[in-house]
Design a protein around this motif. Structure first.
Motif, PDB file in Angstrom:
ATOM      1  N   PHE A 100      18.141  -9.898  27.726  1.00  0.00           N
ATOM      2  CA  PHE A 100      18.915 -11.374  27.601  1.00  0.00           C
ATOM      3  C   PHE A 100      20.322 -11.030  28.545  1.00  0.00           C
ATOM      4  O   PHE A 100      20.710 -12.002  28.633  1.00  0.00           O
ATOM      5  CB  PHE A 100      18.937 -11.981  26.906  1.00  0.00           C
ATOM      6  N   ASN A 101      20.928  -9.859  29.290  1.00  0.00           N
ATOM      7  CA  ASN A 101      22.043  -9.253  29.662  1.00  0.00           C
ATOM      8  C   ASN A 101      21.306  -9.499  30.830  1.00  0.00           C
ATOM      9  O   ASN A 101      20.809  -8.795  31.838  1.00  0.00           O
ATOM     10  CB  ASN A 101      22.676  -8.657  28.679  1.00  0.00           C
ATOM     11  N   LEU A 102      23.102  -9.246  31.452  1.00  0.00           N
ATOM     12  CA  LEU A 102      23.329  -9.085  33.223  1.00  0.00           C
ATOM     13  C   LEU A 102      22.468  -7.481  33.812  1.00  0.00           C
ATOM     14  O   LEU A 102      22.747  -6.324  32.776  1.00  0.00           O
ATOM     15  CB  LEU A 102      24.738  -8.840  33.475  1.00  0.00           C
ATOM     16  N   ASP A 103      21.877  -7.940  35.013  1.00  0.00           N
ATOM     17  CA  ASP A 103      21.006  -6.808  35.294  1.00  0.00           C
ATOM     18  C   ASP A 103      21.036  -5.980  35.470  1.00  0.00           C
ATOM     19  O   ASP A 103      21.774  -7.018  37.093  1.00  0.00           O
ATOM     20  CB  ASP A 103      19.395  -7.699  35.494  1.00  0.00           C
ATOM     21  N   ALA A 104      21.938  -4.783  36.228  1.00  0.00           N
ATOM     22  CA  ALA A 104      22.772  -4.119  36.784  1.00  0.00           C
ATOM     23  C   ALA A 104      22.443  -4.427  37.868  1.00  0.00           C
ATOM     24  O   ALA A 104      22.987  -4.370  39.342  1.00  0.00           O
ATOM     25  CB  ALA A 104      23.097  -2.770  35.877  1.00  0.00           C
ATOM     26  N   ASP A 105      20.988  -3.685  38.186  1.00  0.00           N
ATOM     27  CA  ASP A 105      20.554  -3.785  39.879  1.00  0.00           C
ATOM     28  C   ASP A 105      20.574  -4.540  41.053  1.00  0.00           C
ATOM     29  O   ASP A 105      21.061  -4.919  41.754  1.00  0.00           O
ATOM     30  CB  ASP A 105      18.574  -3.100  39.719  1.00  0.00           C
TER      31      ASP A 105
END
Ligand SMILES: *Cc1c(COP(=O)(O)O)cnc(C)c1O
Length: 373
Positions: A108-113
């Motif tokens: 559910f967290n920010l996708d770094a790519d």
């Protein structure tokens, strides 16, 4: 049954909390009492940061942090699309433009790519200046700061960790609220560490940011209270809330964090394989602000919610609308094609009761009821 049973927690801690509050009442030191300093020192120690400043709420904490990076008009702030509104509201209030970034489905967290893609896109568009990243520790699990930090460093962007739900979580033993250049948390009653009203805190290792936030939180004070060197806010945690939090932090450290994890583990044992249960990556620790299932469809979710309600089991949908679908952000350019995971999650997530005072019987009853539907 309660979704989050704050009354049970109060009854368990009643004597200690009552005597703490009474002490504040008898000293009548309602603002800036010694409990406030004692609490911020304990919070900094717990999270492993040099400095902690308590403030009025988690939203103000984000605003104080954004002010340190001079976020304003013409700036882009990268915010996960799947979060509570305050993560996006605060940069917008400073005049900045939110660029919403999709999240990883299972954490559910920010996708770094996708964060890097959004930064690149913003740079090549040339309309906004990339200024800061807000990463959120949703449902108690820290975002992937190992990957996010790489992107942040590559583009020279500071990270604000919105740890409103993340207090107590960890990566490789390092505690949440220590991953941002500035990190924030909230003590709203329903958060993993909550007070009896509103409260919040900021954390940093940087003395300049800390000093600036100390000033901003008290009307931009300079050398003394009636010397005002900048436009600030009135954002203090009051002494009664600090007193409550001192007892609650003790319980959180001693057994509540462990109890939350025991309950989550049991849920996953009982529901895993039959439901998509939360994924906690290796080396990550969650404080389980929520225990959230991913269902197959919105219809299935409505059916399950209604069936559980009949069995007196409350459930909640966090969050039914991603940021890019909020009316307040309808003037932003349409990036919905790039926000499909958060759109899907908003339609299919369901959070079930989670608090450290759930009994083993209640957990079994909830899981059994879910499996029967
Ligand atoms: C609760 C919350 C906030 C805001 O905290 P308040 O204390 O209610 O102002 C900010 N971000 C997230 C992710 C939250 O869950």
């Amino acid at each position: 049954m309660q979704f989050i049973d704050l009354q049970k927690q109060y009854l368990a801690l009643k004597d200690k909390i009552d005597s703490r509050i009474e002490k504040v009442l008898s000293k009548a030191n309602f603002i800036g009492g010694e409990e406030v300093g004692e609490l911020s020192a304990k919070l900094a120690k717990y999270c492993g940061t040099e400095y902690c400043l308590t403030c009025a709420n988690g939203t103000d904490a984000l605003t104080l942090a954004l002010r340190c990076f001079n976020v304003g008009r013409g700036d882009a702030v990268f915010v996960p699309d799947f979060t509570f509104f305050a993560s996006a509201e605060t940069p917008a209030l400073e005049g900045a433009t939110c660029v919403f970034v999709d999240v990883e489905e299972r954490t559910f967290n920010l996708d770094a790519d996708k964060l890097e893609e959004a930064v690149k896109e913003t740079i090549s568009d040339g309309k906004l200046t990339p200024k800061a990243i807000i990463a959120v520790d949703l449902f108690g699990l820290p975002a992937n700061y190992i990957k996010i930090r790489k992107v942040a460093d590559k583009y020279g962007l500071p990270i604000i960790e919105d740890g409103a739900q993340g207090f107590g979580g960890s990566i490789g033993g390092k505690k949440a609220c220590s991953f941002g250049d500035i990190s924030t948390t909230s003590f709203f009653p329903a958060k993993p560490l909550g007070c009896y009203g509103d409260g919040g805190a900021v954390f940093t290792d940087n003395k300049d940011y800390y000093d600036l936030m100390c000033s901003l939180a008290v009307h931009g004070k300079g050398t003394f209270k009636y010397d005002n060197v900048r436009i600030g806010y009135n954002s203090r945690l009051d002494t009664v809330q600090a007193a409550v939090l001192l007892e609650k932090l003790d319980a959180f450290e001693k057994y509540e964090y462990a109890a939350r994890n025991d309950i989550a583990k049991r849920y996953t044992q009982l529901l895993g394989g039959k439901f998509v249960t939360p994924l906690i990556p290796e080396n990550f620790g969650s404080s389980w602000a929520q225990y959230t299932l991913i269902l197959n469809s919105g219809e299935e979710r409505t059916h399950i919610q209604e069936s559980l309600k009949k069995k007196n089991i409350p459930t909640m949908v966090y969050y039914p609308k991603p940021m890019h679908k909020q009316t307040a952000f309808s003037d932003l350019p349409d990036r919905s094609g790039k926000l499909q995971v958060s759109s899907k999650l908003s339609d299919t997530v369901l959070s079930i009761p989670m608090h450290p005072y759930l009994t083993a019987e209640e957990v079994e009853y909830i899981a059994k009821s879910l499996l029967e539907i």
